[in-house]
Design an enzyme around this catalytic site. Structure first.
Site, PDB file in Angstrom:
ATOM      1  N   GLU A 180       0.830  -1.194   0.000  1.00  0.00           N
ATOM      2  CA  GLU A 180       0.000   0.000   0.000  1.00  0.00           C
ATOM      3  C   GLU A 180       0.872   1.254   0.000  1.00  0.00           C
ATOM      4  O   GLU A 180       1.825   1.343   0.772  1.00  0.00           O
ATOM      5  CB  GLU A 180      -0.919   0.021   1.227  1.00  0.00           C
ATOM      6  N   ALA A 315       1.760  -0.379  10.889  1.00  0.00           N
ATOM      7  CA  ALA A 315       1.211  -1.698  10.566  1.00  0.00           C
ATOM      8  C   ALA A 315       0.553  -1.620   9.196  1.00  0.00           C
ATOM      9  O   ALA A 315       0.399  -0.539   8.621  1.00  0.00           O
ATOM     10  CB  ALA A 315       0.208  -2.150  11.629  1.00  0.00           C
ATOM     11  N   GLU A 317      -2.721  -3.687   6.807  1.00  0.00           N
ATOM     12  CA  GLU A 317      -3.906  -4.533   6.972  1.00  0.00           C
ATOM     13  C   GLU A 317      -4.052  -5.639   5.945  1.00  0.00           C
ATOM     14  O   GLU A 317      -5.172  -6.134   5.730  1.00  0.00           O
ATOM     15  CB  GLU A 317      -5.163  -3.662   6.925  1.00  0.00           C
ATOM     16  N   ASN A 318      -2.986  -6.069   5.280  1.00  0.00           N
ATOM     17  CA  ASN A 318      -3.101  -7.138   4.282  1.00  0.00           C
ATOM     18  C   ASN A 318      -4.122  -8.179   4.753  1.00  0.00           C
ATOM     19  O   ASN A 318      -4.045  -8.668   5.878  1.00  0.00           O
ATOM     20  CB  ASN A 318      -1.754  -7.832   4.072  1.00  0.00           C
ATOM     21  N   HIS A 350      -7.072  -1.226  14.918  1.00  0.00           N
ATOM     22  CA  HIS A 350      -7.087  -0.520  13.631  1.00  0.00           C
ATOM     23  C   HIS A 350      -6.985  -1.490  12.464  1.00  0.00           C
ATOM     24  O   HIS A 350      -7.802  -1.455  11.530  1.00  0.00           O
ATOM     25  CB  HIS A 350      -5.928   0.479  13.598  1.00  0.00           C
ATOM     26  N   GLU A 351      -5.991  -2.370  12.512  1.00  0.00           N
ATOM     27  CA  GLU A 351      -5.764  -3.271  11.377  1.00  0.00           C
ATOM     28  C   GLU A 351      -6.897  -4.283  11.224  1.00  0.00           C
ATOM     29  O   GLU A 351      -7.259  -4.656  10.099  1.00  0.00           O
ATOM     30  CB  GLU A 351      -4.420  -3.987  11.522  1.00  0.00           C
ATOM     31  N   HIS A 354      -9.835  -2.809   9.486  1.00  0.00           N
ATOM     32  CA  HIS A 354      -9.616  -2.763   8.038  1.00  0.00           C
ATOM     33  C   HIS A 354     -10.077  -4.046   7.337  1.00  0.00           C
ATOM     34  O   HIS A 354     -10.341  -4.025   6.131  1.00  0.00           O
ATOM     35  CB  HIS A 354      -8.141  -2.562   7.723  1.00  0.00           C
ATOM     36  N   GLU A 373      -9.176   4.692   6.199  1.00  0.00           N
ATOM     37  CA  GLU A 373      -8.380   5.052   7.368  1.00  0.00           C
ATOM     38  C   GLU A 373      -9.173   5.778   8.448  1.00  0.00           C
ATOM     39  O   GLU A 373      -8.921   5.588   9.635  1.00  0.00           O
ATOM     40  CB  GLU A 373      -7.169   5.892   6.939  1.00  0.00           C
TER      41      GLU A 373
END
Length: 911
Positions: A180, A315, A317-318, A350-351, A354, A373
């Site tokens: 990203e 970090a 978020e894959n 957060h991740e 996502h 985001e």
């Protein structure tokens, strides 16, 4: 890629045989005559930064073999494509890859041609083009097949190398990805735009002593020749290219299943395995919370979280394989503080958010990255508050919104939804506006709609657009509110923060709104033009001395009048700081609130008290309130017991102290030090050097004792030295109180022996959290030669990892002895810094803001302008350069307006 003479002649003859068939018939706005020339001198057939939409990827079949000895990789990709219009060209992304073979296959996967197809490359747009001598027909099924090779990246993007040292000193390598926003093209040729969602079937070849990870679980492992193994992963769900991930490493993991059967694992280098347990617990709890909150099950069978030793951002978020900086995932109770624990929990929140916002539902283009985001940032607070209420994450939400307002009240800000086309512009979109302002207006919306309506709207929003890329705006999830779209457009399509002015006359409140600006005032020639057209629909809330119930009113016009049931002693707008706006009161209003805080501050919530402090000092910066009124307001803090308003007020005093110190305004610096230590002495002396108490207590302890020692408070220094020398005597084997560990290190680092001892401890420490604290301490030493040595170690990248260089530069810059040194270092090493971090990255932004943020003279401003002029080719591409300049202009104005007022107020208070 180079071509033989025969290949070029063949390709040229093919072009001549098919005039006018370079592109789809509907794409004639870009043609071979556009002036774009490929690396081999032939015309490139596509002129735009964004790819044509007449070929859509459906399924990638990707094979990769990273070699952790030669630090290179090779691979192949077979992409099933959907041709929407007849065409001879396939245009896609590729960057720094050597394409060694290219072909187009028919539906049966047989090559259409008996010769390998030449590939045109156009590096300025990071694009390649493959010409098919046979027209690719709309509606037919084709495959694009490419083979490629490259070196593993040296930086933090694409498919890059990372390394770590074992406790025995052995260096081991791994290969990891970070795509990203626009770096999947550095790992394999692809349609690298978020709208092009596709399925991915990944195969990875590795040695027997490594493990391979990707988005999906391993379906099968096959033994190959030469002792290699090939891991074949299950086909993925549809996803954008920036979410693809693969890693080859020798890490260890811990695992658990959620209540719905999702396998959750946390990976780290083998000797840090014991630091993964808290992250596993948090990930399972938060994932289960999100499944219930969103009423949508996590769609993959597994979720991995992995700490990468070299990682630029916090970090990523894959989908199914989230990657983290070690400080964002690993938690060691022996050295990690309460703030460290909160940080790890928030980043995981957060991740994992996502996985729904961003992965399941993705914006169509990067101009709406805030839909990813902003939502994920806000869901951090929602999820952590629900799963770990003892961490008091809601306290941090106020600080987040204060930071957003600070950035957004500069004219160099931008709308949440902004245009971004090239990779540098796209990287800059990952900023305070997208993350923090996005989160804060969502918080305002949630408060406006109520929790239940907000939650049900989110569920409906997600269900309506599962998997396809979304052009929807966030407010469309609450469609039953017919004016909501109009209201939210005022917050997403224009930049800035509204200022609401309140005048209290009898039982009437006269309110007006305008744009809040810190550096441009009424009377300035630019003032009128910068106010024109700005109008927000503001969900106002307020309480009064005669009503504890919140009253609501939407301000949709420039001015309005509210009628109260009776005259009141005071009125406080923006209840609990749930709204994203600044409030200014008339003299009567400010007097009443200042008096209230002095007499009975608990009549207002701690959030309201923090909000008043923030509002007052923001208004001072903008020239709308005198400094002595704001300082009078915080004199009540001697009675304050909550850490949020207390640290907010002290934070402003500390900021003024550091600014005066760096400007060498000796008398004001000394008087500020005396005032802070005298006024808050009782509070400082109550702090214990321990890990006891609530998270709020521990945060206050950490901040107050750090400030006290920095200001030279003798009892604080004595206690810190005692702990430090005891720790050294035990050769670092005793545990220090984690919340004051950094303060202890800072005091210990001030002499030569302490500094050298800590540098050696930094070299051998196995904890990223501890290393971060030691690095901050090393950078606090006042010896400029030591500071320069640290910066050189950061540039070299062995002792101090490159990932930590931007933080180190900031640490040095906040040191009075390193103020100019760090800025001169940045100017001298600019090109190398850009090569390490990429233009537009958050590291480059942090370096520029961190080194210039406390400059406050016209000479310093001129120096910054001269430097930006000297790198105009780069600085002209960056929005952050304007932010940096405006920050300094703001500081200059503050000094001109307030230096004498601060001097006089301190003299009055100390007499």
């Amino acid at each position: 890629m180079s071509y033989s003479t025969g290949q070029v002649l063949f390709f040229t003859s093919v072009l001549l045989m098919f005039p006018g068939t370079y592109l789809s018939s509907e794409s004639n706005s870009a043609s071979v005559n556009s002036g774009h020339v490929a690396t081999n001198g032939l015309p490139f057939p596509w002129s735009k930064l964004r790819l044509p939409n007449y070929i859509i990827p459906v399924h990638y079949h990707l094979l990769l073999h990273p070699n952790l000895t030669t630090l290179t990789f090779n691979g192949s990709v077979k992409i099933e494509i959907d041709v929407k219009n007849n065409t001879n060209w396939v245009v896609l992304h590729s960057k720094a890859l050597e394409i060694t073979a290219a072909d187009v296959l028919d539906e049966s996967e047989a090559p259409l041609f008996d010769k390998a197809l030449p590939v045109l490359e156009y590096p300025p747009h990071e694009q390649i083009a493959i010409f098919s001598p046979q027209i690719l027909t709309s509606g037919e099924k084709y495959f694009l097949y490419l083979e490629f090779t490259a070196a593993l990246g040296k930086g933090f993007y694409g498919f890059y190398k990372s390394s770590y040292k074992t406790p025995d000193g052995e260096t081991r390598f791994l290969a990891s990805t970070h795509f990203e926003p626009t770096s999947a093209r550095m790992a394999f040729p692809c349609f690298d735009e978020p709208i092009f969602k596709a399925n991915y079937s990944v195969r990875i070849r590795r040695g027997p002593f490594h493990v391979a990870l990707s988005n999906m679980p391993i379906e099968q492992t096959v033994e190959l020749a030469n002792g290699l193994l090939e891991d074949r992963f299950e086909a993925s769900v549809q996803m954008s290219s920036y979410l693809v991930a693969f890693i080859v490493c020798d890490f260890r993991s811990v695992s658990r299943q959620t209540s719905t059967g999702i396998d959750v694992s946390v990976y780290a280098v083998p000797h840090k395995w014991h630091q993964t347990h808290y992250a596993l617990e948090a990930a399972v709890n938060i994932l289960e919370f999100y499944e219930k909150y969103f009423s949508i099950y996590y769609p993959l069978p597994k979720l991995d979280l992995i700490a990468i030793p070299d990682f630029q951002s916090g970090a990523m978020e894959n989908w199914g394989l989230t990657t983290y900086r070690e400080t964002s995932l690993l938690y060691d109770p022996d050295v990690s503080s309460a703030s460290d624990k909160l940080w790890v929990t928030m980043v995981i929140g957060h991740e994992l958010a996502h996985q729904w916002f961003g992965n399941l539902v993705t914006m169509e283009w990067w101009n709406d990255i805030w839909l990813n985001e902003g939502f994920a940032r806000y869901m951090e607070f929602v999820s952590v508050q629900a799963t770990y209420p003892q961490l008091k994450v809601e306290d941090y939400l106020l600080v987040t919104c204060f930071a957003a307002i600070g950035r957004d009240s500069l004219n160099s800000s931008r709308p949440i939804s902004s245009s971004a086309e090239n990779p540098t512009q796209i990287k800059e979109m990952f900023d305070t506006v997208s993350y923090d302002k996005g989160a804060c207006i969502l918080h305002m919306l949630r408060n406006f709609l109520t929790d239940d309506v907000f939650q049900s709207g989110i569920v409906r929003y997600l269900r309506n657009i599962l998997y396809p890329s979304a052009t929807k705006n966030a407010y469309q999830f609450a469609g039953e509110h017919i004016d909501l779209k109009k209201m939210m457009n005022t917050w997403t399509l224009q930049k800035g923060v509204p200022l609401v002015t309140v005048k209290h006359k009898g039982n009437k409140l006269y309110i007006e709104q305008e744009r809040f600006l810190k550096t441009i005032q009424p009377g300035d020639p630019m003032w009128h033009s910068l106010q024109t057209g700005y109008l927000w629909h503001i969900p106002l809330t307020y309480k009064t001395s005669h009503s504890s119930t919140e009253t609501r009113h939407i301000l949709e016009t420039k001015s309005d009048m509210l009628v109260l049931n009776q005259d009141v002693d005071w009125v406080k707008f923006n209840t609990d700081m749930n709204g994203y706006y600044i409030i200014n009161y008339d003299t009567k209003g400010w007097n009443a609130l200042i008096e209230l805080l002095g007499v009975n501050h608990t009549a207002l919530s701690f959030k309201d008290r923090a909000d008043l402090i923030h509002n007052a000092f923001q208004l001072v910066t903008a020239g709308r309130l005198t400094l002595d009124r704001a300082l009078d307001l915080i004199t009540y803090l001697k009675s304050e017991t909550h850490n949020v308003p207390l640290l907010q007020g002290i934070g402003y005093l500390e900021y003024f102290y550091k600014m005066m110190q760096k400007r060498n305004v000796y008398d004001v610096t000394q008087n500020l030090k005396i005032y802070i230590l005298e006024y808050f002495r009782d509070m400082i002396e109550k702090q214990t050097w321990s890990n006891e108490g609530t998270v709020s207590d521990r945060r206050m302890r950490s901040e107050l004792l750090s400030l006290a020692c920095d200001l030279g408070f003798a009892p604080c220094l004595e206690k810190a030295r005692y702990f430090y020398h005891s720790w050294v005597k035990a050769n670092g084997t005793i545990s220090l109180p984690t919340d004051v560990m950094e303060t202890i290190y800072m005091v210990g680092a001030q002499d030569d022996s302490g500094w050298n001892y800590l540098l050696e401890k930094y070299r051998v420490s196995m904890s990223a959290s501890e290393k971060s604290k030691i690095l901050a301490a090393l950078a606090s030493n006042r010896d400029s030669s030591k500071l320069l040595r640290l910066l050189e170690l950061g540039m070299e990248g062995s002792v101090i990892r490159t990932q930590d260089l931007s933080a180190l530069i900031y640490y040095v810059a906040r040191n009075p002895s390193g103020h100019f040194l760090s800025w001169n270092f940045v100017k001298k090493n600019w090109n190398e810094l850009v090569e390490k971090f990429q233009l537009g990255s958050f590291s480059i932004r942090n370096i520029l803001i961190g080194t210039t943020g406390q400059f406050s003279s016209k000479e310093e401003l001129a120096d910054i302008k001269d430097f930006f002029d000297s790198i105009r080719d780069q600085s002209s591409q960056l929005r952050v350069t304007q932010v940096a300049l405006e920050n300094v202009e703001k500081n200059i104005l503050w000094m001109e307006r307030n230096l004498e007022a601060l001097r006089n107020w301190l003299q009055r208070m100390l007499d």
